[in-house]
Each structure stands twice: as structure tokens, then as C-alpha cells.
Design a protein around this motif. Sequence first.
Motif, short mmCIF file in Angstrom:
data_model
loop_
_atom_site.label_atom_id
_atom_site.label_comp_id
_atom_site.label_asym_id
_atom_site.label_seq_id
_atom_site.Cartn_x
_atom_site.Cartn_y
_atom_site.Cartn_z
N PHE A 147 1.08 -1.24 0.20
CA PHE A 147 0.15 -0.23 0.05
C PHE A 147 1.10 0.92 -0.53
N PHE A 148 1.49 1.81 -1.18
CA PHE A 148 1.59 2.84 -1.29
C PHE A 148 1.63 4.37 -0.86
N ILE B 159 3.89 0.36 18.27
CA ILE B 159 4.51 1.90 17.65
C ILE B 159 5.07 1.78 16.57
N ASP B 160 5.99 0.84 15.62
CA ASP B 160 6.69 0.70 15.16
C ASP B 160 6.01 0.28 14.06
N ALA C 112 8.72 -2.24 5.29
CA ALA C 112 9.17 -1.04 4.76
C ALA C 112 8.09 0.30 4.22
N GLY C 113 8.55 1.77 3.97
CA GLY C 113 7.84 2.14 3.60
C GLY C 113 8.11 3.39 4.38
N ASN C 114 7.57 4.37 3.83
CA ASN C 114 8.03 5.55 4.65
C ASN C 114 7.29 5.61 5.80
N PHE D 84 3.16 1.22 3.70
CA PHE D 84 2.67 -0.42 4.12
C PHE D 84 2.82 -1.34 3.40
N VAL D 85 4.89 -1.42 2.51
CA VAL D 85 5.32 -1.93 1.34
C VAL D 85 6.50 -3.77 1.80
N LEU D 86 6.40 -3.93 0.92
CA LEU D 86 7.42 -5.32 1.30
C LEU D 86 8.05 -5.36 -0.45
N ARG D 87 9.50 -5.17 -0.32
CA ARG D 87 10.35 -5.46 -1.30
C ARG D 87 10.77 -6.13 -1.04
N HIS D 88 11.56 -6.67 -2.08
CA HIS D 88 12.53 -8.00 -2.76
C HIS D 88 13.40 -7.47 -3.63
#
Length: 229
Positions: A116-117, A173-174, A155-157, A181-185
Motif C-alpha cells: 500500500f504505497f 508503535i513501530d 518498508a515504507g515511509n 506499508f510495503v514489502l520489497r524484494h
Amino acid sequence: MEDSFIASSSITFLKNLEKNNNKDWFAEHKTQYTKAQSNIIAFADHLIALMNAHDAIENVSGKKSLYRIYNDVRFSKDKSPYKPRFALGLQRATKLKRGGYYLNIQPSNNFLAAGFFSPNPDDLKRIRKDIELNPAAWRKILNSKSIKDNFVELAGNKVPTSPRGFSKDHEAIDLIRHKQFVLRHNFTDKEVIDPQFVYKVNEIFKSVRTFFDYMSTVLTTDLNGEIKV
């Protein structure tokens, strides 16, 4: 499907474009660009067909999923006329299926991302509220084998501190601090030109379904579990 692997010549074109990022060079090598673009479109068509076997993809063709290679320099510090990469985005079909897929093909910066970018304010608030109420469910999904095998971490801002209305001492809280809400490979250049690459990308995208299905439920219901009208 025929010609669905990424050709080494497509990667070579991107490497040369990065070294010669100007309009004169691009015009002289337009034929090479067109050939590389057609190669990526064929790859994207195959990927969409594979993904539609386990998901519902809104994009009707690889061509329509491709981002422009031309750089919009109006609001960018980078005034290079071209982006030396091929990128495509895939969206899940219908309002009940949330989440998006992204693939970036760029020498030494190849990666896929899913998630979710840019959640709108209402969706972002709903996601954060669900994390606040159901932190164990989130940890279970993000620590599942399918996610851990393919992605390092969410990952994500993020916002620098706790968002308004949420305690800085909350156990999750993290996660609540996330704005994306991003998953990166990541992939190597060698992996990208492997004939099996399209199947690998498909399988990694498939591995996020538990996360996407959970998020789809969250974003289409209110805090009482009632479906939003």
C-alpha cells in the motif's frame, strides 16, 4: 508465452541510457528502445496471465501497466530527460481487493514491491487503528514463513514520532508510525535475465496474498466489522 523473458539487450540499453541520458542519444537509438520496450511488454503480459491464475488483476495488458520512461522534470531536481529503468505497476481488481504490485527493472537496482504505497487519510487511519487493536494479528502475518522467506521487513515511509491520537508507548508503535506499508524484494541483474524470472516474480507476488487479504478486509469494513457502503 513466446519471448516472455527479459533479454540481456534490454538491460544493455538501460545501461547505455544511464551513461547517455540526453535527447540526441535517445533519438539515435530509438529503435533499440522500441525493441527493449516490446520485450518488457511481452514479459508483463506473461506476468499478468500468471497472476490472474491466483489473483484478479485490473490491468488489461502489459503495455497499459508500463510506466513512461520520460522524466517529468518540472518538479524534480533530476533534470535528466529519461528514467533509465523499465517499471510496471499492477492493481488488484474490484474495490474489495486492495493492494498493488510494482516491478522495477534497472541495472543494479532491480526490485519488486507489493503493498500500500499511498493510502488516503481515511484508509491510513483505519489501518493504524487496526494495528492498535490487533497487533498480534499483524505480527503473525509479517512473521509468517511466506513473508519472511521473501522480504526482510515491512518498508515504507514513516512519521518521525507517534501519529496524533496514538500512544508512543503502544507495543506496535513501530508499525503504527508507517505511512506506507510495503514489502520489497531485490534482484541481481543476472536474476532478471534468467528465463525463469517471470515465474519467480509471480511466486513472490503470490506470497503476499495473506497480507493483502487481511488488509482488504480491514479497508472494506468499519471497526465493528461491518462492510462499508
